[in-house]
Design a protein around this motif. Sequence first.
Motif, short mmCIF file in Angstrom:
data_model
loop_
_atom_site.label_atom_id
_atom_site.label_comp_id
_atom_site.label_asym_id
_atom_site.label_seq_id
_atom_site.Cartn_x
_atom_site.Cartn_y
_atom_site.Cartn_z
N PRO A 1 0.86 -1.18 0.00
CA PRO A 1 0.00 0.00 0.00
C PRO A 1 0.90 1.25 0.00
O PRO A 1 2.08 1.16 0.35
N HIS A 2 0.35 2.37 -0.41
CA HIS A 2 1.19 3.57 -0.54
C HIS A 2 0.35 4.83 -0.62
O HIS A 2 -0.85 4.79 -0.87
N ILE A 3 1.03 5.93 -0.44
CA ILE A 3 0.45 7.24 -0.70
C ILE A 3 1.00 7.70 -2.04
O ILE A 3 2.21 7.66 -2.26
N LYS A 4 0.11 8.07 -2.91
CA LYS A 4 0.52 8.70 -4.17
C LYS A 4 0.30 10.18 -3.97
O LYS A 4 -0.82 10.61 -3.69
N TRP A 5 1.36 10.97 -4.10
CA TRP A 5 1.22 12.41 -3.93
C TRP A 5 1.59 13.12 -5.22
O TRP A 5 2.34 12.61 -6.03
N TYR A 6 1.02 14.31 -5.40
CA TYR A 6 1.26 15.08 -6.61
C TYR A 6 1.03 16.56 -6.31
O TYR A 6 0.16 16.93 -5.53
N ASP A 7 1.87 17.38 -6.90
CA ASP A 7 1.71 18.83 -6.78
C ASP A 7 2.19 19.47 -8.07
O ASP A 7 3.37 19.73 -8.26
N TRP A 8 1.24 19.68 -8.96
CA TRP A 8 1.52 20.31 -10.25
C TRP A 8 0.94 21.72 -10.29
O TRP A 8 0.77 22.31 -11.35
N SER A 9 0.64 22.29 -9.12
CA SER A 9 0.02 23.61 -9.05
C SER A 9 0.93 24.72 -9.55
O SER A 9 0.46 25.78 -9.93
N LYS A 10 2.24 24.49 -9.59
CA LYS A 10 3.19 25.51 -10.07
C LYS A 10 3.67 25.20 -11.48
O LYS A 10 4.66 25.76 -11.94
N GLY A 11 2.99 24.28 -12.18
CA GLY A 11 3.36 23.94 -13.54
C GLY A 11 4.29 22.74 -13.63
O GLY A 11 4.74 22.20 -12.62
N LYS A 12 4.59 22.34 -14.88
CA LYS A 12 5.40 21.14 -15.10
C LYS A 12 6.84 21.30 -14.65
O LYS A 12 7.44 20.36 -14.15
N LYS A 13 7.41 22.48 -14.83
CA LYS A 13 8.83 22.66 -14.48
C LYS A 13 9.07 22.60 -12.98
O LYS A 13 10.09 22.10 -12.54
N LYS A 14 8.15 23.12 -12.20
CA LYS A 14 8.34 23.17 -10.75
C LYS A 14 7.49 22.13 -10.02
O LYS A 14 7.60 21.99 -8.81
N GLY A 15 6.64 21.40 -10.75
CA GLY A 15 5.77 20.41 -10.13
C GLY A 15 6.49 19.11 -9.84
O GLY A 15 7.62 18.88 -10.27
N ALA A 16 5.82 18.26 -9.07
CA ALA A 16 6.42 16.98 -8.71
C ALA A 16 5.34 15.98 -8.32
O ALA A 16 4.21 16.35 -8.01
N ASP A 17 5.72 14.71 -8.37
CA ASP A 17 4.87 13.66 -7.82
C ASP A 17 5.74 12.52 -7.32
O ASP A 17 6.94 12.49 -7.59
N GLY A 18 5.13 11.63 -6.58
CA GLY A 18 5.87 10.50 -6.06
C GLY A 18 5.00 9.59 -5.22
O GLY A 18 3.77 9.75 -5.21
N HIS A 19 5.64 8.66 -4.54
CA HIS A 19 4.93 7.68 -3.74
C HIS A 19 5.65 7.50 -2.42
O HIS A 19 6.89 7.58 -2.36
N ILE A 20 4.89 7.25 -1.38
CA ILE A 20 5.45 6.88 -0.09
C ILE A 20 4.82 5.53 0.24
O ILE A 20 3.66 5.45 0.59
N PHE A 21 5.61 4.49 0.08
CA PHE A 21 5.16 3.12 0.33
C PHE A 21 5.23 2.84 1.82
O PHE A 21 6.08 3.38 2.53
N PHE A 22 4.34 1.99 2.30
CA PHE A 22 4.40 1.57 3.70
C PHE A 22 4.06 0.11 3.81
O PHE A 22 3.44 -0.48 2.92
#
Length: 188
Positions: A164-185
């Motif tokens: 199981p994991h958390i999928k996080w994303y933050d594209w609010s500042k556009g593609k150049k400054k945005g990011a996403d990832g996962h925190i698995f547990f």
Amino acid sequence: MAALFSNGAKSTAITGVDENGNKIGVGERLLCGALALPTPAGKVAKGGKYVAKYGDDALALGKKAKGKLDDALSKGKKKACACPTNVPRNVIKPNSPQWRKTQKEIKEATGKGNNFRVPSKKDAESMINQARPGLKKNPTYVNPTPKSGYEVHPPEPDVGNDLPHIKWYDWSKGKKKGADGHIFFERD
């Protein structure tokens, strides 16, 4: 199968019921539609492409349904987030030097694939809330996906991910400054 080549092929494709009142499968409806049913634009749906693209009910709903039908058909469907299969092996312990380093990495991250692993769901939520405190918790497999937030996902063995994991994303500042990832547990 005789219904496929009869005058009733159009109604069979639309209703899903042949002239004898028997329900027919999607494949037969596709074939009926491809052979006999003009699309709303007046062109014959060659090979059932129209139906394959817009779903089984598109034959009945017509061209107006394009966007709405796709949304309606995808609601409630759970699909894997296409998470990486190369889950990090290193489990980051809370309040350790590695924990603080990981928080900083998530906070400053750009691009895709910022993936980490912690012992529990509580630790994963703590990590994302400390690293990116402005992210809202969204429903699992939210559709459409907002520009920023996080979701708690179950294991997805069909894509090679059994944690199981958390999928996080933050594209609010556009593609150049945005990011996403996962925190698995490992456990809830």
